[in-house]
Design a protein around this motif. Structure first.
Motif, PDB file in Angstrom:
ATOM      1  N   SER A  49       0.837  -1.191   0.000  1.00 54.32           N
ATOM      2  CA  SER A  49       0.000   0.000   0.000  1.00 54.32           C
ATOM      3  C   SER A  49       0.880   1.253   0.000  1.00 54.32           C
ATOM      4  N   ALA A  50       1.912   1.239   0.826  1.00 55.00           N
ATOM      5  CA  ALA A  50       2.841   2.372   0.862  1.00 55.00           C
ATOM      6  C   ALA A  50       3.591   2.499  -0.466  1.00 55.00           C
ATOM      7  N   ALA A  51       3.978   1.362  -1.049  1.00 62.35           N
ATOM      8  CA  ALA A  51       4.680   1.394  -2.337  1.00 62.35           C
ATOM      9  C   ALA A  51       3.783   1.971  -3.431  1.00 62.35           C
ATOM     10  N   GLU A  52       2.514   1.569  -3.425  1.00 60.86           N
ATOM     11  CA  GLU A  52       1.580   2.080  -4.427  1.00 60.86           C
ATOM     12  C   GLU A  52       1.387   3.589  -4.255  1.00 60.86           C
ATOM     13  N   GLN A  53       1.294   4.043  -3.013  1.00 56.85           N
ATOM     14  CA  GLN A  53       1.127   5.475  -2.750  1.00 56.85           C
ATOM     15  C   GLN A  53       2.343   6.279  -3.197  1.00 56.85           C
ATOM     16  N   SER A  54       3.504   5.635  -3.230  1.00 51.89           N
ATOM     17  CA  SER A  54       4.708   6.330  -3.674  1.00 51.89           C
ATOM     18  C   SER A  54       4.922   6.209  -5.187  1.00 51.89           C
ATOM     19  N   GLY A  55       3.927   5.664  -5.897  1.00 53.09           N
ATOM     20  CA  GLY A  55       3.998   5.630  -7.349  1.00 53.09           C
ATOM     21  C   GLY A  55       4.386   4.305  -7.968  1.00 53.09           C
ATOM     22  N   LYS A  56       4.607   3.288  -7.163  1.00 51.16           N
ATOM     23  CA  LYS A  56       4.953   1.975  -7.698  1.00 51.16           C
ATOM     24  C   LYS A  56       3.694   1.327  -8.279  1.00 51.16           C
ATOM     25  N   THR A  57       3.880   0.508  -9.283  1.00 48.00           N
ATOM     26  CA  THR A  57       2.794  -0.304  -9.808  1.00 48.00           C
ATOM     27  C   THR A  57       2.718  -1.562  -8.958  1.00 48.00           C
ATOM     28  N   VAL A  58       1.537  -1.853  -8.441  1.00 45.53           N
ATOM     29  CA  VAL A  58       1.334  -3.012  -7.567  1.00 45.53           C
ATOM     30  C   VAL A  58       0.260  -3.893  -8.174  1.00 45.53           C
ATOM     31  N   ALA A  59       0.564  -5.174  -8.294  1.00 49.96           N
ATOM     32  CA  ALA A  59      -0.424  -6.153  -8.760  1.00 49.96           C
ATOM     33  C   ALA A  59      -0.478  -7.287  -7.745  1.00 49.96           C
ATOM     34  N   ILE A  60      -1.669  -7.583  -7.281  1.00 45.21           N
ATOM     35  CA  ILE A  60      -1.879  -8.715  -6.388  1.00 45.21           C
ATOM     36  C   ILE A  60      -2.681  -9.740  -7.173  1.00 45.21           C
ATOM     37  N   LEU A  61      -2.071 -10.891  -7.385  1.00 43.61           N
ATOM     38  CA  LEU A  61      -2.685 -11.939  -8.193  1.00 43.61           C
ATOM     39  C   LEU A  61      -3.059 -13.089  -7.268  1.00 43.61           C
ATOM     40  N   ARG A  62      -4.337 -13.458  -7.292  1.00 44.89           N
ATOM     41  CA  ARG A  62      -4.838 -14.442  -6.334  1.00 44.89           C
ATOM     42  C   ARG A  62      -5.224 -15.785  -6.953  1.00 44.89           C
ATOM     43  N   THR A  63      -5.284 -15.846  -8.254  1.00 40.44           N
ATOM     44  CA  THR A  63      -5.677 -17.092  -8.906  1.00 40.44           C
ATOM     45  C   THR A  63      -4.745 -17.379 -10.076  1.00 40.44           C
TER      46      THR A  63
END
Length: 187
Positions: free
Chosen positions: A143-157
């Motif tokens: 969450s902090a990384a995304e707020q600092s401009g990083k692209t975040v992908a959480i893949l669950r399947t």
């Protein structure tokens, strides 16, 4: 997407996805298990480990596969994209048991020689408890990384992992489309 970090539970598919992304994008791949573990399952000394990670982080492009919480902050700071594989613990357990049988008495290709595949109660427990003990910490970091401009992908399947890989073009200019999840972090 030139510096990609993959994290997640043991057996979640980090290594497989990292290999496929590297083959498709041409980005150099660093398997942290292969770097950390020396022949005979000997750990790299801490100071040397940190130095090695720092050198990799200075590279202009990379895919890095592995958890290693002691260096997570540095790796998150240096990456532009982080992928968390939040796969069912039961699927992860099945995969590590299958991997243990597949490589019985042998080292996996991404490990140092003389590191035969092993499976012990502590590793199985880490997988079983990952979602309760480690995942909340990682989600806060993401969450902090995304707020600092990083692209975040959480893949669950597996389907999400395949879609992510399919959408990656054959060069490193890919910017993944975030998949929204219930936790407020792109996933």
């Amino acid at each position: 997407m030139k510096k990609i970090l993959l994290i997640g539970s043991g057996g979640s598919g980090k290594t497989t996805l990292a290999k496929e992304l590297s083959a498709k994008t041409g980005l150099p791949l660093f398997h942290l298990d292969a770097i950390y573990w020396r022949s005979g399952w000997v750990q790299t000394p801490k100071a040397e480990w940190i130095s090695v990670i720092d050198r990799i982080l200075q590279e202009p492009e990379w895919i890095m596969d592995g958890n290693y919480g002691g260096t997570l902050d540095q790796r998150l700071s240096a990456c532009d994209t982080v992928i968390l594989l939040d796969i069912s613990p039961w699927r992860c357990l099945w995969r590590v048991v299958k991997r243990r049988l597949q490589y019985s008495g042998r080292s996996r290709p991404e490990l140092a020689p003389d590191c035969p595949e092993r499976l012990d109660a502590a590793f199985l427990w880490w997988i079983i408890t990952y979602r309760f003990k480690r995942l909340p910490y990682n989600l806060a970091k993401l969450s902090a990384a995304e707020q600092s401009g990083k692209t975040v992908a959480i893949l669950r399947t597996t389907a999400q992992v395949q879609r992510f890989l399919t959408e990656a073009p054959p060069n490193n200019s890919f910017k993944p489309k975030p998949l929204r999840s219930g936790n407020g972090v792109a996933g």
